[in-house]
Design a protein around this motif. Structure first.
Motif, PDB file in Angstrom:
ATOM      1  N   SER A  88       0.842  -1.186   0.000  1.00  0.00           N
ATOM      2  CA  SER A  88       0.000   0.000   0.000  1.00  0.00           C
ATOM      3  C   SER A  88       0.880   1.240   0.000  1.00  0.00           C
ATOM      4  O   SER A  88       2.053   1.184   0.366  1.00  0.00           O
ATOM      5  N   LEU A  89       0.309   2.375  -0.422  1.00  0.00           N
ATOM      6  CA  LEU A  89       1.072   3.606  -0.491  1.00  0.00           C
ATOM      7  C   LEU A  89       1.428   4.069   0.913  1.00  0.00           C
ATOM      8  O   LEU A  89       0.567   4.206   1.772  1.00  0.00           O
ATOM      9  N   SER A  90       2.717   4.291   1.139  1.00  0.00           N
ATOM     10  CA  SER A  90       3.198   4.719   2.441  1.00  0.00           C
ATOM     11  C   SER A  90       4.453   5.551   2.244  1.00  0.00           C
ATOM     12  O   SER A  90       4.906   5.774   1.121  1.00  0.00           O
ATOM     13  N   TYR A  91       5.018   5.977   3.363  1.00  0.00           N
ATOM     14  CA  TYR A  91       6.268   6.734   3.311  1.00  0.00           C
ATOM     15  C   TYR A  91       7.356   5.942   2.583  1.00  0.00           C
ATOM     16  O   TYR A  91       8.077   6.466   1.731  1.00  0.00           O
ATOM     17  N   ASP A  92       7.481   4.641   2.906  1.00  0.00           N
ATOM     18  CA  ASP A  92       8.544   3.839   2.315  1.00  0.00           C
ATOM     19  C   ASP A  92       8.358   3.657   0.813  1.00  0.00           C
ATOM     20  O   ASP A  92       9.315   3.718   0.045  1.00  0.00           O
ATOM     21  N   SER A  93       7.115   3.403   0.380  1.00  0.00           N
ATOM     22  CA  SER A  93       6.886   3.224  -1.052  1.00  0.00           C
ATOM     23  C   SER A  93       7.069   4.534  -1.806  1.00  0.00           C
ATOM     24  O   SER A  93       7.532   4.547  -2.951  1.00  0.00           O
TER      25      SER A  93
ATOM     26  N   LEU B 114      -6.249   7.923   7.822  1.00  0.00           N
ATOM     27  CA  LEU B 114      -5.918   8.792   6.691  1.00  0.00           C
ATOM     28  C   LEU B 114      -4.509   8.526   6.170  1.00  0.00           C
ATOM     29  O   LEU B 114      -4.190   8.904   5.038  1.00  0.00           O
ATOM     30  N   SER B 115      -3.672   7.872   6.968  1.00  0.00           N
ATOM     31  CA  SER B 115      -2.335   7.532   6.504  1.00  0.00           C
ATOM     32  C   SER B 115      -2.359   6.332   5.560  1.00  0.00           C
ATOM     33  O   SER B 115      -1.357   5.999   4.942  1.00  0.00           O
ATOM     34  N   ARG B 116      -3.543   5.696   5.415  1.00  0.00           N
ATOM     35  CA  ARG B 116      -3.657   4.549   4.513  1.00  0.00           C
ATOM     36  C   ARG B 116      -4.636   4.779   3.376  1.00  0.00           C
ATOM     37  O   ARG B 116      -4.615   4.060   2.380  1.00  0.00           O
ATOM     38  N   ILE B 117      -5.531   5.760   3.513  1.00  0.00           N
ATOM     39  CA  ILE B 117      -6.526   5.997   2.466  1.00  0.00           C
ATOM     40  C   ILE B 117      -5.942   6.900   1.389  1.00  0.00           C
ATOM     41  O   ILE B 117      -5.507   8.018   1.674  1.00  0.00           O
ATOM     42  N   TYR B 118      -5.914   6.433   0.178  1.00  0.00           N
ATOM     43  CA  TYR B 118      -5.435   7.232  -0.949  1.00  0.00           C
ATOM     44  C   TYR B 118      -6.565   8.147  -1.421  1.00  0.00           C
ATOM     45  O   TYR B 118      -7.708   7.708  -1.489  1.00  0.00           O
TER      46      TYR B 118
ATOM     47  N   VAL C 145      -1.012  10.517   0.785  1.00  0.00           N
ATOM     48  CA  VAL C 145       0.132  11.083   0.071  1.00  0.00           C
ATOM     49  C   VAL C 145       0.785  12.234   0.837  1.00  0.00           C
ATOM     50  O   VAL C 145       2.010  12.246   1.004  1.00  0.00           O
ATOM     51  N   PRO C 146       0.014  13.228   1.323  1.00  0.00           N
ATOM     52  CA  PRO C 146       0.667  14.321   2.067  1.00  0.00           C
ATOM     53  C   PRO C 146       1.433  13.849   3.296  1.00  0.00           C
ATOM     54  O   PRO C 146       2.526  14.345   3.575  1.00  0.00           O
TER      55      PRO C 146
ATOM     56  N   ARG D 160       5.358  14.218   3.868  1.00  0.00           N
ATOM     57  CA  ARG D 160       5.855  14.924   5.040  1.00  0.00           C
ATOM     58  C   ARG D 160       6.899  14.074   5.779  1.00  0.00           C
ATOM     59  O   ARG D 160       7.935  14.586   6.213  1.00  0.00           O
ATOM     60  N   MET D 161       6.643  12.777   5.903  1.00  0.00           N
ATOM     61  CA  MET D 161       7.588  11.887   6.562  1.00  0.00           C
ATOM     62  C   MET D 161       8.879  11.773   5.764  1.00  0.00           C
ATOM     63  O   MET D 161       9.983  11.743   6.322  1.00  0.00           O
ATOM     64  N   TYR D 162       8.737  11.726   4.447  1.00  0.00           N
ATOM     65  CA  TYR D 162       9.919  11.620   3.588  1.00  0.00           C
ATOM     66  C   TYR D 162      10.803  12.863   3.722  1.00  0.00           C
ATOM     67  O   TYR D 162      12.017  12.771   3.864  1.00  0.00           O
TER      68      TYR D 162
END
Length: 510
Positions: A81-86, A171-175, A179-180, A184-186
């Motif tokens: 899933s879309l996350s900071y690492d991906s 919200l950290s998992r819902i696309y 993304v924001p 931000r984490m990146y």
């Protein structure tokens, strides 16, 4: 006509939310239905918000849609899933990594996403109501409904401790709301890396080395994506490491805990005194200590530079006296040429780092017919779950190739006063729990890597106390924390920075 368009626009927004967020379909039926309602309502509110800006929406809808279709593809294909690492992988991927994923299916999905986005942008024109009060009222009403539904579901699930369903609507998992936060984490990590660029030079701390004539060649091989459990010498039922199994001077430390599950993170733990518990290094790389004591240092890599948030690791590596990124084809075996040249031409002690491409996905691209031992090994990237056995076969072939590569390095060093230490940066998931690859979810196998040390007969003859200490350390629980201190110990270096408890050359008695 306008009402019909508006209805279809709302329908398209709900459809987008349902398609983009595939993680909700892993839940029990009641949780799936609840989360589906929440996701669709959130998507409706976002769609109306984008519609308020006539010119921006023409670009934004296709962009969001293409990203959402890609997110759904990667989740269905790799369990990612879309996350900071991906997001970090996407920003920092090199050409080879990108090419591994650019399949016709993915290109078609991205194209479909762009087309769908343009259709949404056209349909959103129906929200350009002349009655601004009505337009504002609709937006506020949908927004209020969204807040009520989301917060109600969120609070309720948290109160009743329905963890998996609760996490799926974070919200950290819902696309695209994730993304924001990922961005931000990146950026936060990049900023933290920037702060660490001025790490104190470890060579300024009092240290000493062996006399020039007694200094060995220390070779540190950084593996890529190798899971400890797929080595035959670690008990894997397949014969993936037949040549290593015959090496009398090979010390196998079994399963080693990695500092991270991505290269850019793990290299910090592998090259500095950072530990798994204290993740910020206090000093720069051990390479600088070798430099300061007059050893010749070199870094030869089959990978690209790490990228923006890997700026620290690039700096840690670039302090070597000879740095080469080798991109002339031929795979990892091309690293043997500069290694051999250095071992045969440079007098005195050396530290040589070899960074492999190893078992990086796509596995089948990392070996030829000479190492196609386990078959069938043909698979399609977009259907990995359907080709589980083939993926395992291809991965095991990369380990079989690793076996020959490591012995090839040993062959270049057998008549030298030399020692070799090998550890992988991280492991890979191979389909357990539907997860593939690494860096995008916390899976045990992504943090469990091999750690091997080999020494020549001449090294054993000249440094018997070090070999005795290493043998005494066998069976000890190990991690990337040990590397910094052990690599100094292997070179016969004494430093106030060296922690005897983490130096495997000191044995179990410490």
């Amino acid at each position: 006509m306008r009402l019909n368009k508006f209805f279809f626009f709302l329908l398209s927004c709900a459809f987008a939310g349902a398609v983009f967020n595939q993680q909700i379909y892993e839940l029990p039926v009641w949780g799936m239905l609840l989360d589906l309602v929440v996701v669709c309502v959130l998507s409706l509110a976002l769609g109306l918000l984008i519609s308020l800006v006539p010119y921006v929406r023409v670009a934004l809808f296709p962009l969001v849609s293409a990203g959402g279709f890609a997110a759904a593809y990667f989740y269905k294909t790799f369990g990612v899933s879309l996350s900071y690492d991906s997001l970090a992988w996407l920003v920092e991927a090199n050409r080879f990594e990108v090419n591994s994923f650019l399949t016709p299916s993915l290109m078609g999905i991205l194209g479909a996403g762009i087309v769908f986005g343009f259709v949404q942008a056209w349909l959103s024109g129906s929200f350009d109501l002349k009655n601004r009060r009505l337009k504002f009222g609709i937006f506020v009403g949908v927004l209020a409904c969204t807040v009520f539904v989301y917060k109600g579901a969120w609070i309720g699930l948290k109160h009743f401790k329905v963890q998996k369903t609760y996490e799926a609507i974070s919200l950290s998992r819902i696309y695209p709301f994730s993304v924001p936060k990922a961005a931000r984490m990146y950026l936060h990590e990049a900023n933290e890396m920037q702060k660490m660029l001025n790490l104190p030079d470890p060579a300024t701390v009092p240290c000493s080395a062996l006399p020039q004539e007694d200094r060995p060649i220390v070779t540190f091989i950084i593996g890529e994506s190798v899971q400890a459990y797929h080595l035959g010498i670690n008990g894997y039922p397949r014969e993936t490491t037949p040549r290593l199994a015959k090496e009398k001077n090979l010390l196998n430390f079994g399963v080693c805990r990695s500092f991270g599950n991505t290269t850019r993170v793990s290299l910090v733990g592998m090259l500095t005194d950072a530990t798994i518990k204290k993740r910020k290094p206090r000093h720069g790389s051990f390479i600088k200590i070798y430099n300061g004591l007059g050893y010749r240092t070199a870094f030869y890599s089959k990978q690209n530079k790490i990228g923006r948030s890997g700026q620290l690791t690039d700096m840690l590596i670039s302090c070597a006296q000879d740095v080469q990124y080798i991109h002339n084809g031929g795979g990892d075996f091309t690293l043997l040429d500069p290694l051999e040249h250095a071992a045969n031409t440079v007098k005195g002690g050396q530290l040589i780092l070899l960074h492999m491409s190893g078992s990086h996905f796509s596995y089948k691209k990392h070996y030829g017919d000479d190492f196609r031992k386990f078959v069938p090994d043909a698979y399609e990237n977009e259907n990995l779950a359907q080709y589980h056995d083939e993926v395992i076969n291809a991965y095991d072939n990369t380990i079989y190739k690793l076996d020959s590569f490591l012995v090839g390095v040993m062959d270049k060093l057998r008549d030298k006063d030399a020692v070799l230490i090998y550890a992988s940066d991280h492991g890979d998931s191979l389909g357990k729990r539907g997860v593939f690859l690494h860096g995008t979810s916390i899976q045990k196998e992504q943090y469990e890597v091999p750690l091997l040390i080999w020494y020549s007969d001449l090294y054993a003859q000249k440094h018997p106390e070090i070999v005795a200490g290493l043998r005494s350390s066998l069976g000890k629980s190990v991690s990337h924390d040990n590397l910094y201190h052990t690599i100094l110990g292997l070179g016969g270096i004494q430093s106030q920075l060296l922690d005897p408890k983490l130096d495997l050359t000191r044995g179990k008695a410490i």
